[in-house]
Design an enzyme around this catalytic site. Structure first.
Site, PDB file in Angstrom:
ATOM      1  N   LYS A 120     -76.656  37.241  18.328  1.00  0.00           N
ATOM      2  CA  LYS A 120     -76.498  37.961  19.604  1.00  0.00           C
ATOM      3  C   LYS A 120     -77.471  37.426  20.652  1.00  0.00           C
ATOM      4  O   LYS A 120     -77.171  37.452  21.840  1.00  0.00           O
ATOM      5  CB  LYS A 120     -76.633  39.472  19.396  1.00  0.00           C
ATOM      6  N   LYS A 129     -65.288  35.714  12.455  1.00  0.00           N
ATOM      7  CA  LYS A 129     -64.783  37.077  12.235  1.00  0.00           C
ATOM      8  C   LYS A 129     -64.107  37.645  13.492  1.00  0.00           C
ATOM      9  O   LYS A 129     -64.499  37.319  14.608  1.00  0.00           O
ATOM     10  CB  LYS A 129     -65.909  37.984  11.731  1.00  0.00           C
ATOM     11  N   LYS A 152     -64.725  42.887  18.270  1.00  0.00           N
ATOM     12  CA  LYS A 152     -64.366  43.662  19.468  1.00  0.00           C
ATOM     13  C   LYS A 152     -64.740  42.939  20.735  1.00  0.00           C
ATOM     14  O   LYS A 152     -64.090  43.060  21.748  1.00  0.00           O
ATOM     15  CB  LYS A 152     -65.185  44.960  19.500  1.00  0.00           C
TER      16      LYS A 152
END
Ligand code: ATP
Ligand code: MG
Length: 335
Positions: A118, A200, A203
């Site tokens: 992140k 993966k 969202k």
């Protein structure tokens, strides 16, 4: 009471209101939440404090928090017997997180791969909250004395950290926290992107074709599966190097309950076009009941607010016991 032998085992899981959940969130987490709510004492929440670790418009966060709560209420979780709540409505999480910060080493928090990922994605905003995220997650889990935490494979390392913090604290102060176990569904733990089946489904993926949203209409779902990346072999079988087909087989298996062998024999001699269509239809059927309930609940803002209030009261009641115990053990004067 907390420790009576007849008390069912407790399960906790949270989901961030960063966007409408994907099929990955549904098959990896939410679907298990529903199953577990029949058997365990479940506490499920919307992790709005976690969502602050990346920049989000205040009005967007507010509406997405309500949407996510409505989504949880649409899963048929039985909010009377389980707890469904919003994280920031229950002050014990953040308070316990502060104490646990003082029992977490900088070095171990630095090893979290999600922080590294992140930080790379949000290079202009590597804030302390992003770094501290797993400690807040540990507080979320430990404050309820949770035995099991249903998670996708991506959260395994964070759960390991929560276990280490609990063990360490128990070692210093005597038995205080239940050491939680991960509950990772065998299939669906890692649903992959439809456009890049080596990463993966997420969202927050910028490419809308990469993921199926729980609220996508049947037309959109069909279109997304038709354009899913596969391979040139044109044979429906689960094998190394066939990431796209493996992912579609996993999705199909999660929705229909069929084994990979059954799927291979059902689609022997058929092309990918037929298979993709069958996967899309199975997903549409799987999501239909959730979509129908959600459409009803999202219109009823008063009901959503009422559920948030009673969920927070119940969550506070349970979590305060642990917080008080911890405050006392570390020496905070309680007057
Ligand atoms: P974000 O990109 O905002 O982190 P996310 O899709 O990773 O979103 P989270 O809110 O971080 O979603 O996670 C919610 C739950 O969904 C967690 O239990 C997580 O392990 C699970 N999960 C997330 N992505 C997948 C996936 N692709 N397959 C299976 N489970 C998943
Ligand atoms: Mg995530």
């Amino acid at each position: 009471m907390d420790n009576t032998p007849e008390r069912k085992q407790r399960v906790l899981s949270l989901i961030q209101p960063t966007s409408i959940p994907t099929l990955g969130n549904y098959l990896g987490a939410l679907k298990n939440w529903k199953t577990m709510s029949r058997e365990y004492d479940c506490i499920y929440g919307v992790a709005d404090l976690h969502a602050l670790t990346v920049r989000i418009e205040p009005s967007t966060l507010r509406s997405q928090t309500q949407q996510m709560l409505a989504m949880l209420l649409s899963l048929d979780l039985d909010p009377e017997n389980n707890i469904v709540f919003v994280q920031s409505h229950v002050h014990t999480h953040a308070e316990l997180a502060w104490i646990l910060n003082c029992y977490t080493q900088f070095g171990e928090a630095s090893r979290m791969t999600q922080f590294k990922d992140k930080s790379r994605k949000h290079a202009d905003n590597i804030n302390v909250g992003l770094f501290d995220y797993p400690v807040l997650m540990a507080a979320d889990i430990l404050v309820y004395q949770s035995q099991f935490v249903p998670i996708g494979a991506d959260q395994k390392q964070h759960l390991e950290l929560a276990r280490n913090i609990a063990d360490r604290f128990n070692g210093v102060y005597g038995q205080t926290f239940t050491v939680p176990e991960p509950f990772i569904g065998q299939k669906g733990a890692r649903i992959m992107s439809l456009q890049d089946p080596t990463s993966k489904m997420s969202k927050s993926d910028a490419n809308p074709k990469a993921s199926v949203s729980i609220l996508d209409t049947p037309d959109v779902i069909l279109k997304k599966f038709k354009s899913a990346v596969t391979d040139s072999e044109a044979s429906v079988r689960y094998a190394e190097g066939k990431d796209g087909i493996n992912n579609l087989m996993t999705i199909y298996s999660c929705c229909t309950g069929l084994s990979y062998e059954q799927i291979e024999s059902d689609f022997a001699g058929k092309g990918y076009g037929d298979f993709k269509k069958a996967v899309a239809e199975a997903v549409i059927e799987e999501l239909r009941p959730v979509q129908e309930t959600y459409a009803r609940i999202i219109k009823d803002k008063a009901y959503i607010a009422e559920c948030a209030k009673s969920g927070a009261e119940k969550a506070l009641y349970v979590s305060q016991k642990t917080l008080r115990k911890v405050q006392k053990k570390v020496g905070l004067w309680q007057g």
